[in-house]
Design an enzyme around this catalytic site. Structure first.
Site, PDB file in Angstrom:
ATOM      1  N   TYR A 146       0.814  -1.213   0.000  1.00  0.00           N
ATOM      2  CA  TYR A 146       0.000   0.000   0.000  1.00  0.00           C
ATOM      3  C   TYR A 146       0.855   1.273   0.000  1.00  0.00           C
ATOM      4  CZ  TYR A 146      -4.542  -2.212   0.855  1.00  0.00           C
ATOM      5  OH  TYR A 146      -5.704  -2.919   0.745  1.00  0.00           O
ATOM      6  N   LYS A 196       3.897 -15.684   3.642  1.00  0.00           N
ATOM      7  CA  LYS A 196       4.091 -16.381   2.354  1.00  0.00           C
ATOM      8  C   LYS A 196       5.597 -16.531   2.168  1.00  0.00           C
ATOM      9  CE  LYS A 196       2.560 -17.957  -1.671  1.00  0.00           C
ATOM     10  NZ  LYS A 196       1.595 -19.052  -1.882  1.00  0.00           N
ATOM     11  N   ASP A 228      -2.310 -18.491   1.639  1.00  0.00           N
ATOM     12  CA  ASP A 228      -3.335 -19.136   0.805  1.00  0.00           C
ATOM     13  C   ASP A 228      -4.002 -20.283   1.567  1.00  0.00           C
ATOM     14  OD1 ASP A 228      -0.898 -20.463   0.659  1.00  0.00           O
ATOM     15  OD2 ASP A 228      -0.997 -20.883  -1.490  1.00  0.00           O
ATOM     16  N   ASP A 252      -5.990  -7.192   4.269  1.00  0.00           N
ATOM     17  CA  ASP A 252      -7.114  -6.635   3.509  1.00  0.00           C
ATOM     18  C   ASP A 252      -7.955  -7.772   2.948  1.00  0.00           C
ATOM     19  OD1 ASP A 252      -8.659  -4.612   2.217  1.00  0.00           O
ATOM     20  OD2 ASP A 252      -7.651  -5.133   0.338  1.00  0.00           O
ATOM     21  N   ASP A 256     -11.797  -9.480   4.450  1.00  0.00           N
ATOM     22  CA  ASP A 256     -13.039  -9.551   3.666  1.00  0.00           C
ATOM     23  C   ASP A 256     -13.555 -10.989   3.593  1.00  0.00           C
ATOM     24  OD1 ASP A 256     -12.852  -6.786   3.123  1.00  0.00           O
ATOM     25  OD2 ASP A 256     -13.691  -7.070   1.116  1.00  0.00           O
TER      26      ASP A 256
HETATM   27  C1  IPM Z   1     -10.185  -1.610   3.942  1.00  0.00           C
HETATM   28  C2  IPM Z   1     -10.504  -1.027   2.606  1.00  0.00           C
HETATM   29  C3  IPM Z   1      -9.382  -0.109   2.194  1.00  0.00           C
HETATM   30  C4  IPM Z   1      -8.110  -0.927   2.125  1.00  0.00           C
HETATM   31  C5  IPM Z   1      -9.639   0.646   0.886  1.00  0.00           C
HETATM   32  C6  IPM Z   1     -10.908   1.445   0.929  1.00  0.00           C
HETATM   33  C7  IPM Z   1      -8.469   1.506   0.487  1.00  0.00           C
HETATM   34  O1  IPM Z   1     -10.722  -2.029   1.665  1.00  0.00           O
HETATM   35  O2  IPM Z   1     -10.087  -0.832   4.919  1.00  0.00           O
HETATM   36  O3  IPM Z   1     -10.031  -2.831   4.041  1.00  0.00           O
HETATM   37  O4  IPM Z   1      -7.834  -1.556   1.096  1.00  0.00           O
HETATM   38  O5  IPM Z   1      -7.369  -0.942   3.115  1.00  0.00           O
HETATM   39 MN    MN Z   2     -10.543  -4.010   2.438  1.00  0.00          MN
END
Ligand code: IPM
Ligand code: MN
Length: 364
Positions: A146, A196, A228, A252, A256
């Site tokens: 990032y 990894k 993974d 990240d 999710d």
């Molecule tokens: C998160 C979001 C952010 C990230 C985006 C909005 C830049 O997906 O906080 O997980 O990738 O960190």
């Molecule tokens: Mn995210």
């Protein structure tokens, strides 16, 4: 009377509607606990860019700098609408990442919390989530891909190219690991370190530092899992995990995935802890497709308030009451539009109605 100031950045899309419910909950807690929360609203995100030409305007920076904590709603536009803003100035690159850097919020806590009352929301088979899931994902938030050096151009052969760098030094790795070990000490004393190292040298260094830090925490069992394989293991048996720690990009993606285990990212709040200041935000986006309809799930935003109470204001009991209130609401046969309702028996609540029920539960 104790007094805290909070910068409130509602953000884009569903941000304002879910923030409104979170603030109602905060107000009730403040009254009950005899604490005054001074709210300072400030523009942030795409809305701020259209208003001021910056996703993180100077005025907002000043308000955040001067506040005890920051409560931030989701930001961003859909892929098409985003094209109206130059890529470097889009709210994620132009607002969110600069905020993370400014306050050095290196430690991102993402609770993956599915108490038994919410287990039916998970798309996993009931036996895989029976008794509930309770994981803390600790994601490094100000390093790695990032924030690494970037370069783009055209090769000698005329091909467009991009170079993005995954960079960490040992201090950056040590800082996030110490946070994770401390959390493991408070919980089940097991730490899953995600890496990894079979491919990335950054993970080889990561694992070296894990061994060094682990020497200071003999009571914590460290389990190494390749990223993974971790994704598969989280789906097959999420209850084997308690505290998980990983670098920025892995965090990240796996957080999710964790939202998928719960049944919706709407159930994923987060705390972004810095050395001097912290901010609190849902882990999800601004859901422009349902913005303004009053059907968004405010759980992640209310949960972010609970994390703020616990981590910035030393109000762990009040935080627990907020979690319990949300649990009791979902335990009473209701749902929100983002969550599954396998038997079709739940009453679907609006954003506002969910807030009402949480407030009622807190006042009971
Ligand atoms: C998160 C979001 C952010 C990230 C985006 C909005 C830049 O997906 O906080 O997980 O990738 O960190
Ligand atoms: Mn995210």
């Amino acid at each position: 009377m104790k007094q805290y100031s909070i910068a409130v950045l509602e953000g884009d899309g569903i941000g304002p509607e879910i923030t409104a419910e979170a603030l109602r909950v905060l107000e009730v807690i403040g009254k009950q606990a005899g604490v005054a929360f001074e709210l300072r609203r400030a523009p942030f995100g795409a809305a701020a860019w259209f208003e001021t030409g910056s996703a993180f305007p100077e005025e907002t920076k000043a308000i955040c700098d001067a506040s005890d904590a920051i409560l931030k709603g989701p930001i961003g536009l859909g892929t098409e609408a985003s094209k109206k803003i130059p890529p470097e100035e889009q709210p994620e690159r132009g607002g969110l990442l600069p905020m993370r850097k400014r306050y050095n919020t290196y430690a991102n806590f993402r609770p993956v919390y599915l108490p038994p009352e919410l287990a039916h929301f998970s798309p996993l088979k009931p036996e895989r989530v029976a008794g509930g899931v309770d994981i803390i994902i600790i994601r490094e938030l100000v390093g790695g891909l990032y924030f690494g050096a970037k370069e783009q151009g055209v090769t000698d052969q005329g091909l467009r190219y991009v170079n993005e760098t995954l960079s960490y030094n040992e201090d950056e790795i040590r800082s996030i690991l110490v946070v994770a070990f401390e959390e493991a000490v408070k919980r089940k004393k097991v730490l899953h370190s995600i890496h990894k190292s079979n491919v990335l040298m950054s993970s080889v260094l990561w694992n070296e530092v894990v061994d060094e830090v682990a020497a200071d925490y003999p009571g914590v069992e460290v389990k190494h899992v390749i990223v993974d394989a971790a994704a598969t293991a989280m789906i097959l048996d999420p209850r084997q995990f308690d505290v998980m720690v990983m670098e920025n990009m892995f965090g990240d993606i796996l957080s999710d995935l964790a939202g998928g285990i719960l049944g919706s990212l709407g159930l994923m709040p987060s705390a972004c802890m810095g050395t001097k200041k912290s901010y609190y935000e849902p882990s999800h986006g601004s859901a422009p497709d349902i913005a303004g309809k009053g059907i968004a799930n405010p759980y992640s935003m209310i949960g972010s308030v609970a994390l703020m109470l616990e981590k910035s204001f030393d109000m762990a009991d009040e935080a627990r009451r907020v979690w319990d209130a949300m649990r009791s609401v979902f335990g009473a046969g209701v749902t929100t539009a983002d969550l599954r309702d396998p038997e079709g028996k739940c009453t679907v609540l609006t954003t506002r109605e969910f807030g009402d029920r949480v407030v009622e539960a807190l006042c009971r």
